[in-house]
Write an enzyme that holds these catalytic residues in place. Sequence first.
Site, PDB file in Angstrom:
ATOM      1  N   THR A  14      -1.516   5.024   4.189  1.00 37.99           N
ATOM      2  CA  THR A  14      -1.675   6.157   3.272  1.00 37.99           C
ATOM      3  C   THR A  14      -2.882   5.997   2.380  1.00 37.99           C
ATOM      4  OG1 THR A  14       0.685   6.586   3.271  1.00 37.99           O
ATOM      5  CG2 THR A  14      -0.518   7.396   1.385  1.00 37.99           C
ATOM      6  N   TYR A  28       1.375  14.408   4.874  1.00 40.48           N
ATOM      7  CA  TYR A  28      -0.056  14.170   5.095  1.00 40.48           C
ATOM      8  C   TYR A  28      -0.176  13.307   6.333  1.00 40.48           C
ATOM      9  CZ  TYR A  28       1.424   9.750   3.164  1.00 40.48           C
ATOM     10  OH  TYR A  28       2.104   8.583   2.957  1.00 40.48           O
ATOM     11  N   SER A  61       1.058   1.827   9.570  1.00 43.89           N
ATOM     12  CA  SER A  61       1.423   0.421   9.766  1.00 43.89           C
ATOM     13  C   SER A  61       2.720   0.212  10.542  1.00 43.89           C
ATOM     14  CB  SER A  61       1.486  -0.308   8.421  1.00 43.89           C
ATOM     15  OG  SER A  61       2.557   0.172   7.641  1.00 43.89           O
ATOM     16  N   THR A  94       1.995   1.088   3.710  1.00 48.07           N
ATOM     17  CA  THR A  94       3.050   0.420   2.937  1.00 48.07           C
ATOM     18  C   THR A  94       4.261   0.029   3.784  1.00 48.07           C
ATOM     19  OG1 THR A  94       3.920   2.574   2.349  1.00 48.07           O
ATOM     20  CG2 THR A  94       2.499   1.505   0.718  1.00 48.07           C
ATOM     21  N   ASP A  95       4.455   0.730   4.916  1.00 46.35           N
ATOM     22  CA  ASP A  95       5.698   0.502   5.666  1.00 46.35           C
ATOM     23  C   ASP A  95       5.891  -0.950   6.086  1.00 46.35           C
ATOM     24  OD1 ASP A  95       6.263   3.138   5.369  1.00 46.35           O
ATOM     25  OD2 ASP A  95       6.142   3.672   7.491  1.00 46.35           O
ATOM     26  N   LYS A 167       9.144  -3.488   0.178  1.00 43.24           N
ATOM     27  CA  LYS A 167       9.139  -2.050  -0.158  1.00 43.24           C
ATOM     28  C   LYS A 167      10.568  -1.651  -0.486  1.00 43.24           C
ATOM     29  CE  LYS A 167       7.341   2.368   1.590  1.00 43.24           C
ATOM     30  NZ  LYS A 167       6.674   3.048   2.722  1.00 43.24           N
ATOM     31  N   GLU A 288      30.553 -18.660   4.585  1.00 44.61           N
ATOM     32  CA  GLU A 288      31.596 -17.871   5.251  1.00 44.61           C
ATOM     33  C   GLU A 288      31.627 -18.115   6.757  1.00 44.61           C
ATOM     34  OE1 GLU A 288      32.562 -13.769   3.447  1.00 44.61           O
ATOM     35  OE2 GLU A 288      30.440 -14.100   3.007  1.00 44.61           O
TER      36      GLU A 288
HETATM   37  N1  GLN Z   1       2.655   4.824   2.073  1.00 45.30           N
HETATM   38  C1  GLN Z   1       2.267   4.451   3.295  1.00 45.30           C
HETATM   39  O1  GLN Z   1       1.279   3.762   3.470  1.00 45.30           O
HETATM   40  C2  GLN Z   1       3.121   4.902   4.446  1.00 45.30           C
HETATM   41  C3  GLN Z   1       2.288   5.513   5.549  1.00 45.30           C
HETATM   42  C4  GLN Z   1       2.514   4.949   6.919  1.00 45.30           C
HETATM   43  N2  GLN Z   1       3.844   5.174   7.391  1.00 45.30           N
HETATM   44  C5  GLN Z   1       2.101   3.494   6.974  1.00 45.30           C
HETATM   45  O2  GLN Z   1       2.864   2.604   6.685  1.00 45.30           O
HETATM   46  O3  GLN Z   1       0.975   3.242   7.288  1.00 45.30           O
END
Ligand code: GLN
Length: 331
Positions: A14, A28, A61, A94-95, A167, A288
């Site tokens: 992103t 987007y 990602s 971010t993923d 995340k 456990e």
């Molecule tokens: N906020 C993001 O970067 C998510 C966008 C995309 N799904 C990725 O991980 O590249």
Amino acid sequence: QQKPQVVILATGGTIAGAGADATNSATYQAAKVPVDKLIAGIPQLNDIASVRGEQVFQVASESLRNENLLTLGKRVSDLAKRDDVDGIVITHGTDTTEETAYFLNLVVHTDKPIVVVASMRPGTAMSADGTLNLFNAVSVAGNKESRSRGVLVVMNDEINSARDVSKMINIRPDAFKSPWGALGMIVEGKSYWFRRLDKRHTNASEFDIDKIKSLPLVEIAYAGGNVNDTAYRAFAQAGAKAIIHAGPGNGSVAGSLVPVLQDIHKQGIQIIRSSHVNAGGFVLRNAEQPDDKYDWIVAHDLNPQKARILASVALATTNNTKELQRIFWQY
Ligand SMILES: NC(=O)CC[C@H](N)C(=O)O
């Protein structure tokens, strides 16, 4: 005084995303804007570092594969050895930021700062977070104080350890949190440090990207009530070298699954119990389930996706259960 030399390796996400309208903060396309344009959009970078960019991938990602991790890791390692590089920034989606960053933390031998950065809103959106995040990341990467702390993730004014960070929410700029707290803060380009990572990483790691040729297949089976053996058996059949059991609570295993996991381990596949507790699982050995008796491994506090990364890296060098358990305690 000479400015620090920072290389920005761009992989997509992103932070390189573009939407149709400024109100599109969540709708987007990721991985659209090339790295040179990202850098040109922040002239203030020139005030704090001498920056150059390289486009390694241009993907969202969630599509990154082990081969991509190896390509990126080897490039980071090569750059870190150069006298004309003081720090490295990786722009990422971010993923799977937490997976790539942890991977680099395990395998790149350097004390130079390696900083992974991402954003939650594309650059076209109102209150886009990528610009400040990237500025902060370059500032951290160019700072000698950032050395020897392991790979770092910089987002939303926080500096987190690649090992701990995850995340936690997918719809707000404060998406990344570490269950044990951030290492530091960054305010107006200045870093403020609070703690250090105590686990082995980078220069102190026994794993070396320059020697890793491939990563063995490790799969994650999500478990809870009413889960049957389908995924476990299929992963074993497909050649997985280890299965991360992503269990509830203490990496708990349903009574009906215990013989399944025992059977799969007899086929030579490592069973690694992890927890899918949201804000930080912590799996206790022999609490456990009698892990010693079953010859199972526990993932310590690593979430299933991070456990997959460590298991892949470790299995590239050993298939000994005791060694693997030592590695899970130490990294
Ligand atoms: N906020 C993001 O970067 C998510 C966008 C995309 N799904 C990725 O991980 O590249």
